[in-house]
Design a protein around this motif. Structure first.
Motif, PDB file in Angstrom:
ATOM      1  N   ALA A 280      53.571  18.489  -3.097  1.00  0.00           N
ATOM      2  CA  ALA A 280      52.557  17.565  -3.614  1.00  0.00           C
ATOM      3  C   ALA A 280      51.181  18.140  -3.306  1.00  0.00           C
ATOM      4  N   GLY A 281      50.187  17.693  -4.053  1.00  0.00           N
ATOM      5  CA  GLY A 281      48.818  18.138  -3.780  1.00  0.00           C
ATOM      6  C   GLY A 281      48.013  18.157  -5.058  1.00  0.00           C
ATOM      7  N   TYR A 282      46.731  18.351  -4.873  1.00  0.00           N
ATOM      8  CA  TYR A 282      45.799  18.307  -5.996  1.00  0.00           C
ATOM      9  C   TYR A 282      46.021  19.495  -6.931  1.00  0.00           C
ATOM     10  N   MET A 283      45.497  19.364  -8.144  1.00  0.00           N
ATOM     11  CA  MET A 283      45.521  20.489  -9.097  1.00  0.00           C
ATOM     12  C   MET A 283      44.905  21.723  -8.438  1.00  0.00           C
ATOM     13  N   GLY A 284      45.550  22.856  -8.612  1.00  0.00           N
ATOM     14  CA  GLY A 284      44.984  24.096  -8.068  1.00  0.00           C
ATOM     15  C   GLY A 284      45.311  24.341  -6.614  1.00  0.00           C
TER      16      GLY A 284
ATOM     17  N   THR B 229      57.451  19.447 -12.490  1.00  0.00           N
ATOM     18  CA  THR B 229      57.562  18.246 -13.336  1.00  0.00           C
ATOM     19  C   THR B 229      56.724  18.377 -14.615  1.00  0.00           C
ATOM     20  N   ASP B 230      55.553  19.037 -14.516  1.00  0.00           N
ATOM     21  CA  ASP B 230      54.744  19.222 -15.743  1.00  0.00           C
ATOM     22  C   ASP B 230      55.510  20.034 -16.782  1.00  0.00           C
ATOM     23  N   ARG B 231      56.142  21.126 -16.297  1.00  0.00           N
ATOM     24  CA  ARG B 231      56.868  22.003 -17.240  1.00  0.00           C
ATOM     25  C   ARG B 231      58.079  21.276 -17.823  1.00  0.00           C
TER      26      ARG B 231
ATOM     27  N   ILE C  61      49.791  16.210 -24.824  1.00  0.00           N
ATOM     28  CA  ILE C  61      50.377  14.875 -24.569  1.00  0.00           C
ATOM     29  C   ILE C  61      49.252  13.879 -24.270  1.00  0.00           C
ATOM     30  N   PHE C  62      48.310  14.301 -23.405  1.00  0.00           N
ATOM     31  CA  PHE C  62      47.167  13.430 -23.096  1.00  0.00           C
ATOM     32  C   PHE C  62      46.408  13.074 -24.377  1.00  0.00           C
ATOM     33  N   GLU C  63      46.205  14.092 -25.193  1.00  0.00           N
ATOM     34  CA  GLU C  63      45.406  13.888 -26.401  1.00  0.00           C
ATOM     35  C   GLU C  63      46.113  12.970 -27.397  1.00  0.00           C
TER      36      GLU C  63
ATOM     37  N   ALA D  41      50.780   7.111 -21.074  1.00  0.00           N
ATOM     38  CA  ALA D  41      52.092   7.533 -21.584  1.00  0.00           C
ATOM     39  C   ALA D  41      52.608   8.725 -20.775  1.00  0.00           C
ATOM     40  N   PHE D  42      51.709   9.650 -20.427  1.00  0.00           N
ATOM     41  CA  PHE D  42      52.124  10.788 -19.592  1.00  0.00           C
ATOM     42  C   PHE D  42      52.639  10.289 -18.239  1.00  0.00           C
ATOM     43  N   ARG D  43      51.931   9.306 -17.661  1.00  0.00           N
ATOM     44  CA  ARG D  43      52.359   8.768 -16.352  1.00  0.00           C
ATOM     45  C   ARG D  43      53.740   8.104 -16.464  1.00  0.00           C
ATOM     46  N   ASP D  44      54.011   7.454 -17.602  1.00  0.00           N
ATOM     47  CA  ASP D  44      55.351   6.872 -17.805  1.00  0.00           C
ATOM     48  C   ASP D  44      56.406   7.982 -17.841  1.00  0.00           C
TER      49      ASP D  44
ATOM     50  N   ALA E 264      57.910  21.009  -7.758  1.00  0.00           N
ATOM     51  CA  ALA E 264      56.452  20.845  -7.717  1.00  0.00           C
ATOM     52  C   ALA E 264      56.080  19.636  -8.564  1.00  0.00           C
ATOM     53  N   LEU E 265      55.351  18.707  -7.962  1.00  0.00           N
ATOM     54  CA  LEU E 265      54.898  17.515  -8.701  1.00  0.00           C
ATOM     55  C   LEU E 265      53.576  17.805  -9.397  1.00  0.00           C
ATOM     56  N   GLY E 266      53.238  17.011 -10.391  1.00  0.00           N
ATOM     57  CA  GLY E 266      51.884  17.052 -10.943  1.00  0.00           C
ATOM     58  C   GLY E 266      50.930  16.455  -9.899  1.00  0.00           C
ATOM     59  N   GLY E 267      49.660  16.836  -9.967  1.00  0.00           N
ATOM     60  CA  GLY E 267      48.700  16.373  -8.966  1.00  0.00           C
ATOM     61  C   GLY E 267      48.549  14.862  -8.905  1.00  0.00           C
ATOM     62  N   GLY E 268      48.782  14.182 -10.031  1.00  0.00           N
ATOM     63  CA  GLY E 268      48.580  12.735 -10.051  1.00  0.00           C
ATOM     64  C   GLY E 268      49.859  11.937  -9.823  1.00  0.00           C
ATOM     65  N   THR E 269      50.989  12.612  -9.718  1.00  0.00           N
ATOM     66  CA  THR E 269      52.276  11.899  -9.664  1.00  0.00           C
ATOM     67  C   THR E 269      52.352  10.867  -8.523  1.00  0.00           C
TER      68      THR E 269
ATOM     69  N   THR F 110      43.441  23.948 -18.978  1.00  0.00           N
ATOM     70  CA  THR F 110      44.768  23.327 -19.113  1.00  0.00           C
ATOM     71  C   THR F 110      44.856  21.963 -18.424  1.00  0.00           C
ATOM     72  N   ARG F 111      43.811  21.574 -17.651  1.00  0.00           N
ATOM     73  CA  ARG F 111      43.869  20.294 -16.947  1.00  0.00           C
ATOM     74  C   ARG F 111      42.935  19.294 -17.632  1.00  0.00           C
ATOM     75  N   PRO F 112      43.514  18.374 -18.431  1.00  0.00           N
ATOM     76  CA  PRO F 112      42.667  17.459 -19.218  1.00  0.00           C
ATOM     77  C   PRO F 112      41.729  16.622 -18.354  1.00  0.00           C
ATOM     78  N   LEU F 113      42.133  16.306 -17.109  1.00  0.00           N
ATOM     79  CA  LEU F 113      41.290  15.425 -16.297  1.00  0.00           C
ATOM     80  C   LEU F 113      40.050  16.130 -15.758  1.00  0.00           C
ATOM     81  N   LEU F 114      40.001  17.461 -15.870  1.00  0.00           N
ATOM     82  CA  LEU F 114      38.849  18.181 -15.323  1.00  0.00           C
ATOM     83  C   LEU F 114      37.973  18.825 -16.394  1.00  0.00           C
TER      84      LEU F 114
ATOM     85  N   GLU G 262      39.925   9.761  -3.272  1.00  0.00           N
ATOM     86  CA  GLU G 262      40.852   8.657  -3.555  1.00  0.00           C
ATOM     87  C   GLU G 262      42.305   9.089  -3.305  1.00  0.00           C
ATOM     88  N   ARG G 263      42.576  10.338  -3.633  1.00  0.00           N
ATOM     89  CA  ARG G 263      43.971  10.784  -3.590  1.00  0.00           C
ATOM     90  C   ARG G 263      44.450  11.254  -2.216  1.00  0.00           C
ATOM     91  N   ALA G 264      43.530  11.833  -1.436  1.00  0.00           N
ATOM     92  CA  ALA G 264      43.964  12.458  -0.178  1.00  0.00           C
ATOM     93  C   ALA G 264      44.787  11.517   0.713  1.00  0.00           C
TER      94      ALA G 264
HETATM   95  C1  S3P Z   1      47.219  16.057 -13.100  1.00  0.00           C
HETATM   96  C2  S3P Z   1      47.680  17.262 -12.645  1.00  0.00           C
HETATM   97  C3  S3P Z   1      48.353  18.235 -13.509  1.00  0.00           C
HETATM   98  C4  S3P Z   1      49.034  17.517 -14.684  1.00  0.00           C
HETATM   99  C5  S3P Z   1      48.071  16.637 -15.396  1.00  0.00           C
HETATM  100  C6  S3P Z   1      47.435  15.576 -14.496  1.00  0.00           C
HETATM  101  C7  S3P Z   1      46.516  15.148 -12.155  1.00  0.00           C
HETATM  102  O1  S3P Z   1      49.333  18.960 -12.767  1.00  0.00           O
HETATM  103  O2  S3P Z   1      50.133  16.759 -14.234  1.00  0.00           O
HETATM  104  O3  S3P Z   1      47.065  17.460 -15.944  1.00  0.00           O
HETATM  105  O4  S3P Z   1      46.373  13.957 -12.436  1.00  0.00           O
HETATM  106  O5  S3P Z   1      46.126  15.639 -11.067  1.00  0.00           O
HETATM  107  P1  S3P Z   1      48.960  20.154 -11.707  1.00  0.00           P
HETATM  108  O6  S3P Z   1      48.638  19.465 -10.411  1.00  0.00           O
HETATM  109  O7  S3P Z   1      50.229  20.918 -11.636  1.00  0.00           O
HETATM  110  O8  S3P Z   1      47.827  20.889 -12.267  1.00  0.00           O
END
Ligand code: S3P
Length: 187
Positions: A16-20, A41-43, A56-58, A64-67, A86-91, A126-130, A145-147
């Motif tokens: 687990a952890g933030y993007m990057g 999980t992203d892949r 997917i975000f777009e 829907a992605f979170r679902d 490996a989880l996505g950063g927001g999972t 590749t990261r829509p949130l950034l 917020e996430r830490a």
């Molecule tokens: C996200 C992280 C991304 C991906 C999506 C949202 C997030 O995964 O799930 O863009 O909310 O932090 P990585 O942490 O693998 O970049």
């Protein structure tokens, strides 16, 4: 000694952890080290949807992605093959996902400072949130917020800013051995 045939683990390892923060890079190396499969999980979601996370975000929006993430976690909990995941950063941010993540295995939080993330992800598309302007402020706000959530869901925390992937693998193995030793002592 690391990387030898004697390596073994008792559980899935969840990153687990933030993007990057290096979840994918470390996860792939860790899976070689323990000779178990690697899942991201992203892949998995991209494969299933036949489109990128950005698309997917777009097309469907973040909710829907979170679902899709929650649905995938529910499936992974029932999978029998021991893996590095490996989880996505927001999972972990969806409260209902946290129990699923904990049930999945031993959770390792790759903790990273906002400055390091900004350096690593500069120019990333590749990261829509950034996307858009002032990524540095977005990173700082999201991370504060996430830490606490990442910490609450994790069994092991590693500060990865100045560490090479191999050092991170070694630390994870040491920490896993400690947990396994503690479990043996208690049983
Ligand atoms: C996200 C992280 C991304 C991906 C999506 C949202 C997030 O995964 O799930 O863009 O909310 O932090 P990585 O942490 O693998 O970049």
């Amino acid at each position: 000694m690391t990387g030898c045939a004697g390596n073994f683990i008792m559980n899935n390892i969840i990153l687990a952890g933030y993007m990057g923060s290096g979840k994918t890079t470390v996860g792939i190396k860790l899976s070689y080290h323990f000779r178990i499969p690697f899942e991201d999980t992203d892949r998995l979601i991209e494969k299933r949807q036949e489109m990128t996370v950005s698309a997917i975000f777009e097309k469907y929006g973040e909710a829907a992605f979170r679902d899709m993430e929650t649905e995938l976690l529910q499936e992974l909990v029932h999978s029998r093959e021991q893996s590095v995941i490996a989880l996505g950063g927001g999972t972990p941010m969806r409260p209902g996902n946290r129990e699923l993540i904990k049930a999945l295995g031993t959770v390792v939080y790759l903790r990273i400072r906002p400055e390091t993330i900004v350096k690593r992800l500069c120019g990333d598309t590749t990261r829509p949130l950034l996307q858009g302007t002032d990524a540095a402020s977005k990173v700082r706000a999201m991370l504060s917020e996430r830490a606490p959530v990442y910490e609450a869901v994790s069994d092991i925390v590693i500060d990865v800013d100045n560490m090479e992937p191999q050092e991170i693998i070694d630390r994870i193995e040491e920490e896993l051995n400690e947990i396994t030793g503690d479990q043996r002592t208690q049983s």
